[in-house]
Design a protein around this motif. Structure first.
Motif, mmCIF file in Angstrom:
data_model
loop_
_atom_site.group_PDB
_atom_site.id
_atom_site.type_symbol
_atom_site.label_atom_id
_atom_site.label_comp_id
_atom_site.label_asym_id
_atom_site.label_seq_id
_atom_site.Cartn_x
_atom_site.Cartn_y
_atom_site.Cartn_z
ATOM 1 N N LYS A 236 -2.135 -4.127 -12.245
ATOM 2 C CA LYS A 236 -1.093 -4.757 -13.068
ATOM 3 C C LYS A 236 0.312 -4.378 -12.595
ATOM 4 O O LYS A 236 1.210 -5.212 -12.561
ATOM 5 N N LYS A 237 0.479 -3.111 -12.207
ATOM 6 C CA LYS A 237 1.810 -2.646 -11.816
ATOM 7 C C LYS A 237 2.272 -3.249 -10.498
ATOM 8 O O LYS A 237 3.445 -3.589 -10.321
ATOM 9 N N PHE A 238 1.343 -3.391 -9.551
ATOM 10 C CA PHE A 238 1.731 -3.816 -8.207
ATOM 11 C C PHE A 238 1.271 -5.244 -7.865
ATOM 12 O O PHE A 238 1.445 -5.687 -6.734
ATOM 13 N N PHE A 239 0.705 -5.946 -8.855
ATOM 14 C CA PHE A 239 0.300 -7.340 -8.661
ATOM 15 C C PHE A 239 -0.590 -7.492 -7.425
ATOM 16 O O PHE A 239 -0.359 -8.326 -6.550
ATOM 17 N N ILE A 240 -1.605 -6.636 -7.372
ATOM 18 C CA ILE A 240 -2.534 -6.648 -6.250
ATOM 19 C C ILE A 240 -3.954 -6.550 -6.801
ATOM 20 O O ILE A 240 -4.210 -5.784 -7.747
ATOM 21 N N SER A 241 -4.851 -7.324 -6.269
ATOM 22 C CA SER A 241 -6.247 -7.263 -6.695
ATOM 23 C C SER A 241 -6.782 -5.859 -6.471
ATOM 24 O O SER A 241 -6.606 -5.283 -5.395
ATOM 25 N N LYS A 242 -7.434 -5.315 -7.472
ATOM 26 C CA LYS A 242 -7.962 -3.955 -7.324
ATOM 27 C C LYS A 242 -9.042 -3.894 -6.246
ATOM 28 O O LYS A 242 -9.218 -2.854 -5.602
ATOM 29 N N TYR A 243 -9.729 -5.004 -6.021
ATOM 30 C CA TYR A 243 -10.759 -5.022 -4.979
ATOM 31 C C TYR A 243 -10.112 -4.987 -3.592
ATOM 32 O O TYR A 243 -10.573 -4.277 -2.695
ATOM 33 N N HIS A 244 -9.026 -5.733 -3.444
ATOM 34 C CA HIS A 244 -8.287 -5.705 -2.173
ATOM 35 C C HIS A 244 -7.645 -4.335 -1.974
ATOM 36 O O HIS A 244 -7.664 -3.790 -0.854
ATOM 37 N N LEU A 245 -7.102 -3.766 -3.049
ATOM 38 C CA LEU A 245 -6.485 -2.436 -2.963
ATOM 39 C C LEU A 245 -7.507 -1.400 -2.519
ATOM 40 O O LEU A 245 -7.218 -0.570 -1.651
ATOM 41 N N LEU B 257 0.833 -1.204 0.000
ATOM 42 C CA LEU B 257 0.000 0.000 0.000
ATOM 43 C C LEU B 257 0.865 1.250 0.000
ATOM 44 O O LEU B 257 0.578 2.215 -0.716
ATOM 45 N N LYS B 258 1.915 1.250 0.805
ATOM 46 C CA LYS B 258 2.807 2.407 0.861
ATOM 47 C C LYS B 258 3.439 2.665 -0.504
ATOM 48 O O LYS B 258 3.554 3.811 -0.940
ATOM 49 N N ARG B 259 3.807 1.607 -1.203
ATOM 50 C CA ARG B 259 4.408 1.774 -2.527
ATOM 51 C C ARG B 259 3.390 2.311 -3.530
ATOM 52 O O ARG B 259 3.725 3.112 -4.400
ATOM 53 N N VAL B 260 2.129 1.881 -3.395
ATOM 54 C CA VAL B 260 1.068 2.393 -4.273
ATOM 55 C C VAL B 260 0.876 3.884 -4.052
ATOM 56 O O VAL B 260 0.816 4.669 -5.012
ATOM 57 N N ILE B 261 0.790 4.296 -2.786
ATOM 58 C CA ILE B 261 0.585 5.723 -2.483
ATOM 59 C C ILE B 261 1.774 6.550 -2.955
ATOM 60 O O ILE B 261 1.605 7.636 -3.516
ATOM 61 N N ARG B 262 2.979 6.033 -2.748
ATOM 62 C CA ARG B 262 4.179 6.751 -3.201
ATOM 63 C C ARG B 262 4.152 6.922 -4.721
ATOM 64 O O ARG B 262 4.502 7.982 -5.239
ATOM 65 N N LYS C 108 -0.559 11.895 -14.397
ATOM 66 C CA LYS C 108 -0.669 10.951 -15.501
ATOM 67 C C LYS C 108 -1.941 10.114 -15.334
ATOM 68 O O LYS C 108 -2.488 10.039 -14.230
ATOM 69 N N PRO C 109 -2.387 9.439 -16.404
ATOM 70 C CA PRO C 109 -3.572 8.574 -16.259
ATOM 71 C C PRO C 109 -3.276 7.426 -15.296
ATOM 72 O O PRO C 109 -2.301 6.691 -15.472
ATOM 73 N N ILE C 110 -4.087 7.283 -14.254
ATOM 74 C CA ILE C 110 -3.961 6.185 -13.293
ATOM 75 C C ILE C 110 -5.334 5.575 -13.081
ATOM 76 O O ILE C 110 -6.288 6.279 -12.768
#
Length: 274
Positions: A193-202, A171-176, A184-186
């Motif tokens: 895809k970038k962080f290999f984490i389920s978007k629902y869990h994120l 999570l810290k890496r996502v926020i950073r 940019k488009p996010i």
């Protein structure tokens, strides 16, 4: 209560008997905040960093940094908060003290531990400011400005900030990443895809930690950046584009939803205050 003083600074001691995290959401503002923690069972979030607080700790929040208090229990929460406009440094002829708030080397961490706060004289300066502004009547006095200038001087001379207390989590890496790329488009799909984490869990862990959805967080970062651009002479459409909004209509709709008025009306109101 917050005491407004010619838009240059405000300060006060705040006490909350039974704090609820629902009332302390992640937010951002365009001034500098120096937060002295007095008591509570609290941790403080600034951008991707988390700090566990002890009485006497100070958090230095720089302009446009997302931040919030998070309460581990309903223990009484007390803090002294000083907000200073960037204009204060110019009006009070202390522009050199602003470096401690804007230099990249100082921006990684934001907590000054209680021992340093005491030994530097910062704690005593806060207590004197509280004394000189306690009557809540005539607070914008030469002595109050003098003590605030002293506080800014002391902060500018503190070189050692405490490391944050959180692990380098996903999570810290996502926020950073968002903080460095919000223009940019996010999308949730791209983060997945970038962080290999389920978007629902994120979505779940992001809102639990920040009180905001991923979309709300990105929008707040973009608005803060756009606001600075507008203050520096960019047009509304230019600022919207540079801040990462896909088009002006998207910027307009999001702005009106968040602030309750159109960006043009808000801009005119801000111009009148200057």
């Amino acid at each position: 209560m917050v005491i407004l003083m010619n838009n240059l600074f405000n300060s006060d001691l705040f006490c909350t008997e039974k704090p609820s995290n629902d009332n302390f959401m992640l937010h951002v503002h365009d001034n500098y905040e120096i937060f002295l923690f007095i008591e509570g069972d609290t941790r403080y979030i600034v951008e991707e960093n988390v700090y566990f607080l002890s009485p006497g700790d100070v958090i230095v929040i720089r302009k446009n940094q997302m931040h919030r208090a998070y309460h581990n229990s309903v223990a009484k929460y007390s803090r002294f908060v000083l907000n200073v406009s960037p204009e204060f440094f110019r009006v009070c002829n202390c522009e050199e003290y602003e470096k401690g708030f804007v230099e990249p080397s100082a921006a990684c961490n934001t907590k000054i531990d209680a021992e340093t706060v005491k030994s530097s004289g910062l704690y005593d300066a806060f207590m004197r400011l509280g004394k000189y502004t306690a009557n809540h009547i005539d607070c914008d006095t030469p002595i109050a400005r003098s003590v605030i200038t002293e506080i800014l001087y002391l902060v500018s001379n503190i070189k050692t900030y405490s490391d944050d207390d959180s692990a380098d989590t996903q999570l810290k890496r996502v926020i950073r990443y968002i903080n460095s790329n919000f223009e940019k488009p996010i999308t949730l799909d791209s983060l997945e895809k970038k962080f290999f984490i389920s978007k629902y869990h994120l979505c779940h862990i992001f809102q639990a930690a920040t009180g905001l959805t991923v979309h709300q967080y990105i929008t707040n970062k973009r608005f803060s950046f756009a606001s600075d651009l507008i203050k520096n002479g960019k047009s509304l459409s230019e600022a919207a584009s540079l801040a990462g909004f896909s088009n002006y209509s998207s910027f307009y709709r999001s702005y009106k939803k968040l602030y309750g008025s159109s960006p043009r009306i808000h801009r005119r109101e801000n111009d009148l205050k200057q």
